[in-house]
Design an enzyme around this catalytic site. Structure first.
Site, PDB file in Angstrom:
ATOM      1  N   ASP A 204      34.150  14.355 -49.425  1.00  0.00           N
ATOM      2  CA  ASP A 204      35.579  14.129 -49.315  1.00  0.00           C
ATOM      3  C   ASP A 204      35.875  13.779 -47.853  1.00  0.00           C
ATOM      4  OD1 ASP A 204      38.132  14.012 -50.283  1.00  0.00           O
ATOM      5  OD2 ASP A 204      38.561  16.120 -49.953  1.00  0.00           O
TER       6      ASP A 204
ATOM      7  N   ASP B 172      -1.695  41.004 -43.158  1.00  0.00           N
ATOM      8  CA  ASP B 172      -1.241  39.691 -43.621  1.00  0.00           C
ATOM      9  C   ASP B 172       0.285  39.576 -43.671  1.00  0.00           C
ATOM     10  OD1 ASP B 172      -3.606  38.415 -43.846  1.00  0.00           O
ATOM     11  OD2 ASP B 172      -3.532  38.079 -45.994  1.00  0.00           O
TER      12      ASP B 172
ATOM     13  N   GLU C  21      -0.751  40.491 -52.748  1.00  0.00           N
ATOM     14  CA  GLU C  21       0.200  41.567 -53.029  1.00  0.00           C
ATOM     15  C   GLU C  21       1.567  41.353 -52.377  1.00  0.00           C
ATOM     16  OE1 GLU C  21      -3.872  43.149 -53.599  1.00  0.00           O
ATOM     17  OE2 GLU C  21      -2.894  42.089 -51.958  1.00  0.00           O
TER      18      GLU C  21
END
Length: 869
Positions: free
Chosen positions: A325, A708, A283
């Site tokens: 450059d 989590d 999720e």
């Protein structure tokens, strides 16, 4: 009333009640308050409610909503409440993140918005384009974006590309004369319009309209909608999410049918399927990726690299060639005059004498054939020209006073093809053309030489001495400009055809020293497997001298001019491209060809640039890098990244950041997917073994969205490791979900699942399915919290050190506290369907949860030891 293009200069100045000294600051503030800022109004943004509702359109979220409804039907009201609460919380987080992203975009727009040079209180100043008002006198030169509509007051060979407004791709020659008949927009030669690009020459313009009153503003009002483009990583993750959702639905259907076949009640069978669906859905994945990317771009912005396109963050980690450059990027961009060659002698600035007519004419040429100036101690204009103005100041010549006494009559602006700039003045009542430019071009157009004793024909010996001195200067890494002049008749009109027959005055050498950090940055680039290449308009010898100083050019490398490159066939270039470290005297077409050659080899190429002629190459490169300080607006518009300090070292920091962001995202995905794999395997095992459901859906949602998320974000905050720039660049064609990656996820998820099922069986032996489910839930949660340390890096935790990422410790502690609240607070126990555990059961849970991390760390330690051997 006549249109602006039909009015004379006097009429239009009168309309705006402004003199040729420009507006005063108080006038400008009053007009700004009345007319508003010079910005285009954006299209209607999505409302907060609309953004919030869109969070529920994701297929994985729909599966969760179905799971909540099934829980409700089965009588598990607490589970339904928690699932819906978590879904709503996720939607709120997504809405907040969207709002933050829009705010960041607004900040970025303000950082990358162009500036404009205007005349205020009689002084030429640089202001943000948003502060430009009608009535301002605006200065335009090659490389500028036109920031407002305006009537040209003074024209000096101005050419403008107005394709964004008219659709015509060719440049439009402009004039300052009055047009008397009605003209179509594209034919109004004495007008410039907002969004146009100045490609040649310069002009002084009176601003007639700003913001939504401009012609481009009128179009914006009719059609004002933009669609954000997803990055390759987002597309990859969206595809992954869709495939995962389809796989989940198929597996859930099979599990449901298998449960029915075993005579399990329909609601229980549905709960099995729901548990599996919730276990499989990561999720928080999308939010985590967005947060990690956002933190990465914020860190880059603090380190002077503004990322305009999120995909640039991903591409940066793959860069294998940087075409840089020289001026300002590898060097300090602080040109200073070193030595002067005139009258056959080399002198310093201190030896210049205004009483010496030769020296005086050389100073006239250097200062008058020049558009730079010093305002409040700050140089405005090209660094090379600014160095000449500073030289004049040191020789007691005030450029403003000199230009006031000797106004410019005509000019042919400098361009990269001619490599000359010529201007016409009245010097001591004599019409005189002054010119400056590259020696090889000017010397070919020179017929005489001026010495202290007078003017004479230039001889072959003179030319050889001049060329020899130029060679000596160039070998020292000095940039050399040549100066010449000629007296002309009163009716003389300056043109490209008569830009010849000059009298040679002398050479002025300048140096732009390398930045102190450039050498270390080049060494870092080479260590990272990145080939640094210098591309410059300077002389080959000058460029090579600087390249040697900073380590770009080494023994065995090649240096090549644009002409040599033009003469080289594609096959030969493809063979030699890896050996060429310096390109000098290049054209815009050369730059594109260089990028093409590297891209044919499959190399991800970054190209830096600051000028108009760099824009095509910046667009062509995988990562276009524009200079924030010296860069023209068109180069910034074409680039994916802008350096606010114009520093090559910043590119290397950005590459390291890009690599680290990608690595952290990959590690966060590994953490989330391996943890989810443990849940999937656990549910599948109990389904096939005809055991009770090991987790309620609310258990898995708690793990996926609360415990989590914190470790995943902490993994995203992992600082770059020392060996990050010791690895070869990543292959962009290699996706995240490789065979090795998936094997790791399956293996680590399998180990966590085994320990979780051991805890589940230990609970079942007590005779209580509720106890078994609680032990499985607690073990899986704690094991995944421990697993956050495994996913920080490929190295073992002792090599990394716990203190190198305090966020990971904080996330672990927060996760343990959240788990403790659920396990030991009676109200939360009921809400999350857990039962109290005995002391021995809690000890078993802790041991089993730690086992996967112990095993994974032991494997990493053994692998690191073998690797050292």
């Amino acid at each position: 009333m006549k249109e602006w293009y039909q009015q004379t200069k006097e009429e239009i100045l009168g309309q705006f009640q402004v003199t040729e000294q420009g507006l005063t600051s108080s006038q400008a503030e009053k007009i700004l308050a009345e007319k508003g800022e010079n910005v285009l109004e954006e299209g209607k943004r999505k409302s907060t409610l609309q953004v919030f509702l869109e969070q529920f359109c994701d297929l994985l979220v729909v599966i969760l909503i179905i799971a909540a409804l099934i829980s409700m039907v089965s009588g598990n009201v607490e589970s339904t409440v928690v699932i819906l609460a978590v879904i709503i919380l996720n939607a709120i987080l997504g809405t907040v993140q969207h709002a933050k992203a829009e705010k960041s975009l607004d900040s970025l727009k303000s950082l990358s918005s162009p500036n404009a040079k205007v005349l205020r209180d009689g002084q030429k100043v640089e202001i943000p384009s948003s502060k430009v008002v009608p009535g301002d006198i605006l200065y335009l030169e090659a490389g500028d974006l036109v920031v407002a509509d305006g009537r040209i007051l003074e024209n000096y060979s101005l050419q403008v590309n107005e394709s964004s407004l008219t659709g015509e791709s060719t440049n439009v020659d402009k004039s300052d004369g009055t047009l008397h008949s009605d003209c179509a927009l594209a034919d109004r030669a004495n007008m410039v319009y907002s969004s146009g690009l100045v490609t040649y020459g310069r002009a002084v313009v009176l601003v007639t309209a700003t913001g939504m009153d401009t012609e481009i503003g009128k179009i914006a009002a009719l059609m004002n909608a933009t669609k954000e483009k997803k990055t390759p990583l987002q597309v990859s993750l969206d595809q992954f999410g869709s495939r995962l959702a389809m796989a989940i639905m198929v597996i859930c259907a099979l599990v449901f049918l298998l449960s029915l076949y075993r005579k399990m009640p329909v609601l229980d069978s549905l709960m099995f399927a729901v548990a599996l669906a919730v276990a499989a859905i990561p999720e928080a994945l999308s939010s985590i990726v967005t947060i990690v990317q956002a933190m990465g771009t914020q860190k880059m912005a603090k380190e002077h690299a503004i990322i305009k396109e999120l995909k640039a963050v991903e591409s940066l980690g793959c860069v294998s060639v940087i075409c840089s450059d020289k001026t300002g990027t590898l060097t300090q961009n602080k040109m200073t005059v070193q030595n002067i060659y005139t009258n056959g002698q080399t002198i310093t600035i201190d030896q210049l004498n205004l009483k010496n007519q030769l020296h005086r004419y050389l100073l006239y040429d250097a200062i008058l054939t020049n558009d730079s100036s010093i305002v409040d101690g700050k140089g405005i204009g090209d660094p090379t020209e600014f160095a000449l103005v500073e030289m004049g100041r040191k020789a007691t010549v005030d450029e403003n006073l000199l230009r006031e006494l000797m106004p410019r009559l005509e000019e042919i602006p400098f361009d990269s093809d001619r490599k000359l700039m010529s201007t016409k003045y009245e010097l001591h009542d004599v019409p005189t053309v002054l010119t400056k430019g590259a020696l090889d071009v000017l010397l070919d157009r020179t017929v005489k030489i001026r010495m202290e004793e007078g003017i004479r024909d230039i001889t072959r010996e003179d030319r050889e001495a001049i060329l020899q001195k130029n060679l000596e200067f160039s070998q020292e890494g000095l940039r050399v400009l040549a100066f010449g002049y000629k007296e002309v008749p009163q009716d003389y009109i300056l043109s490209l055809d008569n830009e010849k027959d000059f009298i040679f005055l002398g050479l002025i050498s300048m140096m732009d020293p390398p930045r102190e950090e450039s050498k270390a940055a080049v060494a870092d680039a080479k260590r990272a497997g990145i080939k640094p290449v210098m591309i410059t308009g300077d002389h080959k010898i000058t460029a090579t001298a600087i390249a040697k100083q900073i380590g770009i050019y080494e023994d065995g490398d090649m240096a090549m001019t644009g002409r040599e490159l033009d003469a080289m066939p594609e096959e030969e270039l493809d063979r030699k491209i890896t050996d060429i470290s310096v390109y000098a005297r290049v054209s815009p077409e050369n730059k594109i060809r260089i990028v093409d050659a590297w891209q044919r080899r499959g190399s991800i190429t970054a190209m830096t640039g600051d000028g108009v002629n760099d824009a095509p190459a910046l667009k062509k490169a995988d990562i276009g890098v524009a200079m924030g300080i010296t860069g023209t607006e068109v180069s910034k518009d074409a680039a994916a990244m802008i350096l606010t300090d114009d520093n090559f070292a910043t590119i290397i920091k950005a590459v390291a950041n890009g690599r680290n962001v990608y690595r952290n995202i990959k590690n966060a995905i590994k953490f989330l997917l391996s943890g989810n794999m443990a849940g999937i395997l656990s549910v599948l095992y109990t389904s096939l073994a005809a055991l009770p459901v090991p987790f309620a859906p609310v258990h898995l949602l708690f793990i996926n969205l609360l415990t989590d998320s914190l470790p995943a974000i902490a993994i995203g905050m992992e600082p770059a490791e020392k060996d990050l720039l010791s690895e070869a660049p990543r292959n962009p064609k290699t996706g995240i979900l490789t065979k090795d990656f998936m094997t790791t996820i399956l293996t680590q998820g399998g180990i966590i699942a085994v320990c979780t099922m051991i805890a589940f069986h230990a609970g079942l032996r007590t005779g209580s399915a509720a106890t078994a489910s609680t032990m499985a839930f607690a073990t899986l949660t704690l094991a995944r919290l421990f697993h956050g340390f495994n996913c920080r890096s490929k190295h073992n935790i002792f090599k990394l050190g716990f203190s190198s990422n305090w966020y990971s410790l904080g996330a672990f502690a927060a996760g343990v506290v959240l788990l403790g609240i659920v396990m030991f607070v009676p109200f939360m126990q009921n809400l999350f369907s857990v039962t109290p555990l005995t002391q021995s059961q809690i000890v078993n849970v802790c041991i089993l949860a730690a086992v996967p991390t112990v095993l994974i760390q032991l494997f990493k330690i053994i692998r690191d030891i073998k690797h050292r051997k």
